[in-house]
Design a protein around this motif. Sequence first.
Motif, PDB file in Angstrom:
ATOM      1  N   MET C   1       0.821  -1.193   0.000  1.00  0.00           N
ATOM      2  CA  MET C   1       0.000   0.000   0.000  1.00  0.00           C
ATOM      3  C   MET C   1       0.857   1.246   0.000  1.00  0.00           C
ATOM      4  N   ASN C   2       1.785   1.359   0.912  1.00  0.00           N
ATOM      5  CA  ASN C   2       2.641   2.545   0.964  1.00  0.00           C
ATOM      6  C   ASN C   2       3.938   2.307   0.214  1.00  0.00           C
ATOM      7  N   ALA C   7       6.765   5.140   3.900  1.00  0.00           N
ATOM      8  CA  ALA C   7       6.363   6.516   3.602  1.00  0.00           C
ATOM      9  C   ALA C   7       5.437   6.520   2.390  1.00  0.00           C
ATOM     10  N   ALA C   8       4.527   7.471   2.365  1.00  0.00           N
ATOM     11  CA  ALA C   8       3.619   7.608   1.234  1.00  0.00           C
ATOM     12  C   ALA C   8       4.374   8.229   0.060  1.00  0.00           C
ATOM     13  N   LEU C  41      -2.326  12.067  -0.870  1.00  0.00           N
ATOM     14  CA  LEU C  41      -2.964  12.209   0.452  1.00  0.00           C
ATOM     15  C   LEU C  41      -3.579  10.891   0.892  1.00  0.00           C
ATOM     16  N   LEU C  42      -4.157  10.179  -0.053  1.00  0.00           N
ATOM     17  CA  LEU C  42      -4.832   8.916   0.258  1.00  0.00           C
ATOM     18  C   LEU C  42      -3.856   7.768   0.433  1.00  0.00           C
ATOM     19  N   GLU C  43      -2.574   8.068   0.184  1.00  0.00           N
ATOM     20  CA  GLU C  43      -1.519   7.049   0.326  1.00  0.00           C
ATOM     21  C   GLU C  43      -1.783   5.836  -0.551  1.00  0.00           C
TER      22      GLU C  43
END
Lengths: 574, 209, 276
Positions: C1-2, C7-8, C41-43
């Motif tokens: 996901m990230n 970190a995004a 922002l939503l990563e």
Amino acid sequence: MQNSGRSSVSVALAGSGGAGVMTAGNMLLEAAVHAGYYGLMTRSSGPQIRGGEAVAMVRVATFATDVPDDAFDVLAAVDWRNVERFADEIPLGADSLLVGDAAQGEPPPRLAASGARLVRAPLAAIAKAIPGGWPNMVALGLVGGLIGLPADALEAAVARVNRKGGEALEAGIAALRAGLAEARKIGPRYALAPPPARSARWLLTGNEAAGYGALAGGVRFVAAYPITPATEMLEWLAPALAQVGGTLLQAEDELASINMILGASFGGVPSLTATSGPGLSLMSEAIGLGVAAEIPIVVVDVMRTGPSTGIATKSEQADLEIALHGLHGDAPHLVLAPNSLADCFATTQWAVEIAEALQVPAIVLSDQYFGQARGVVERSRVEPSAPRRVLARANGEGYRRYRLTDSGVSPMAIPGTAGLAYTADGLEHNERGTPSSQAADHLAQLEKRARKLERFDCGERWASVEGEGEVAVLTFGSPTGAAREALARARADGVAARLVSIRLLAPAQPARLARALAGVRRVLVVEQNHSGQFLRYLRAHYELPGEIESLRRPGPLPLRPGEIHRRLVEGGRA
Amino acid sequence: MRKKRRRRAAARSEARLRTAPKRSGAAKRTSATPARLRPRARSRALEDFMARAYAMERDAAERYAEFADQMEVHNNQEVAELFRRLAEIEGRHAKRILEEMRWPQMPEPVYAFAWQTPEPPETAPVTELHYRMQPWHALALALRNEERAERFLESIARSSTNPREVRRLAAAMAEEEREHQRLIREWMERVPRPAPDWSRDPDPPVLGD
Amino acid sequence: MNAPGGAALAPQSFKSDIKPVWCPGCGDFSVLSALTRALALLELRPEQVAIVSGIGCSSRIPAYTTCYGFHGVHGRALPAATGLKLARPDLTVIAAGGDGDGYSIGGNHFLHACRRNVDLTYVVMDNHVYGMTKGQPSPTTEPGWSSRLAPGGTGMREFHPLVIALASGANFIARGFSGDPNGCARLLAEAVRHPGFSFVEILSPCVTFRPDQRAWKDLVRPAPVTPTDDPARAARRLMTDDGFNLGVLYKGNRPPYAPARAPAMPFSELEKEFAR
């Protein structure tokens, strides 16, 4: 042959206003299957939604058939209201039997004029005498008895429909038996020969077979917009898909359904929709998008009589040209046509497989005749297809979705895969997929998309090629069965003839057809449309040997074995 | 599973939007780093401020680079080059902040940070572009950027709720922005003033898809 | 996901190296900026996002991102996005396009996408004109705007997409203005997060065919209301809306459409229905 029974009988059950002849016809077919016979049922009805005149047409045979015979042996009518409208569809002769209820008056003149023998049976009165009895069940017993179906098979068929049992079942059985008694009064003139050896069989419609074949091919997303005569395929698929983990969504129109399946397929899921002529016209633009962006989809066109709204409930083979040429631009794609009711299963499965392998839309030309006919076929082997789509793997280099390869097929990235994101585009593009107006890119991509199909080795399934001789019958789709029976009769008369029924219409296979027609001096092209679309297609793509003749007729009436046989034997005329 | 993670991540982002960015994850610490410069020795307020300043410079650099791309695509080579230079300059400013703060890469708070104003302070809106704009226009745009950046930093420098070290740094940076403005004005003197018909294009627009 | 390391990703990671062909000054640049910021922002990761569009200037947006993109035919972004989301519920699917693509040829699909309430986000970059084809009126063009195809104006009242969206069942309705890309980023992030069909109309001036839209920046205002989940209340607002109120105007509670998924029987069972 008469003494040992007939190898095939065709019966029709007619009635109106809730007479329930369709139900009776289905039971007759079930009884035939139960007794070990093959059979086929087609239907016809008036335009009313309910209560209209209707006729169930059932052929029972000792061999597998999905074709209407040349004439009907028995027409039993619960009533004669508006049955005349079906006269063309129920050809009768001097050997045929008309069974009617005297209380319903005389048969219509056109039917009587056939010379068929008329017999009266008081169906309504018999039914009335049985509590909860219906005339259609009496007719069922009568017709079933006439053709020699055993009582237990008929009763089993009634029980199958009346699963809840109780009074409905009792009444049904009682009425059935009364009908059988009536049949005995008439005599066994139409009795069938003993059934063939048992084998594993299916009873299904062409629409169901196509749906089932799609699932076997791996389809797990279907978008549906109802249209006669394709709706039943979609309705069959709705619960079936859910049961195997897929999804069916009803769309707001065909423009939505075709784009939905493109989206789903872009996401990596084999997808399909089914429609008829008018829907296919609407879908043209988006099918072209599938070609340009190289997204596999399958569109089943259950052809009906056209043009425009045409005759929605009747069959025709007049969408060939739009299937082949209906996309703007040079847009090579697959066009297939199942050539028997059973083949609706196998060819739809095959269509899914090759669409996926070649990343291209496939149009499957079925028709109303196959789609809505319910028949007994040999059980097909069901082997769910392995996924055929060539997927891209991240390799650290820049991914080129439309990379020029020898085969023309470039690996496809599926959303969710890191490092391979691309934008699928209907705009012409370069190898990377970036829109391009460059001549070199357009040419390269056109050649790639053409090459995909040109280099595809279709194997032996491209056509059914049967028999030998200097005469060949060339056809596709539903007339194939009639042609096959015609050829069998011709052979019995000492006339040798071949049958070539093409399954893979696009890309054309000229070399294969040339081999199939080697030594042929006369070709009879058989098709069910007015203008000769198939003939034009053949002339455009193939070298046809010798004399070419065309036997064609538009819908709504099916081509029958007899007329093909006559043309074969008479011969020599265009 | 993914949905839950996404929801949690969204909740985290939401929190960040409403409050000051929180520092997440331990910053690197080595024994070779002098005590006064060790991350722990700096206040969180300072880190947040510097992260914002970094974001301002970085956003400015990215936007100038995009402007340069747009000018390039529209065959306005001179202005494209000018924007590239501006992008480089802002990029150096951003890099300097990273170096001063000893951040090896973009700092964690910046990922989640979202400007509450329509655009970041030192970033011009895209509406200020014109495909036939002249270098003078581009510099005027840059000047306005610097002025806005200066105002932003001044407001931080003047706000009594900010800790002293932050206010000091902000004031120093504001002074730097004034210096940039001076340089840009000088630059503007050196480029020709746009003619009155600078935007004229005799050809009509072209069809697309 | 990230991104690796926990970190995004930065917004820039969602921008591809393909340079947009939009006219400098076009509001769509800001929408692209807002979109990439929202995704950061939503990563999300770019490969988990698919952007589906139709035809028009705005519809060019998929290739300008590093997400998976589908640039389809005119007016059909919503059905393609619907099919994609239902086949791949794990993806974040965003449909994008302009006012002509979405409300004219795409009008029917718009109604039904709102009605179906599949978990999608639809971003319309509304500039009240058909830009790509050189300036014809669109459904949201005011009646008096003169053009070559409709000299003197169409004389027809313009379409009110937010009202239509509400009446058809959209679960989230918002309006943004490209002059506030950061604000739009927040709106888009909220829209994506909100379950069901989220509709975000972003007023995005066309610098070439509607230079008069420069005035929009003085006409827009934050909506003087808080988001409501009461359709009747939202209806009253939207029926009196002048087209320049910005913010989240409706945030409903309809559960998103999501058909049952788990296979209930092995494939071989299907044959039983036909076997005789």
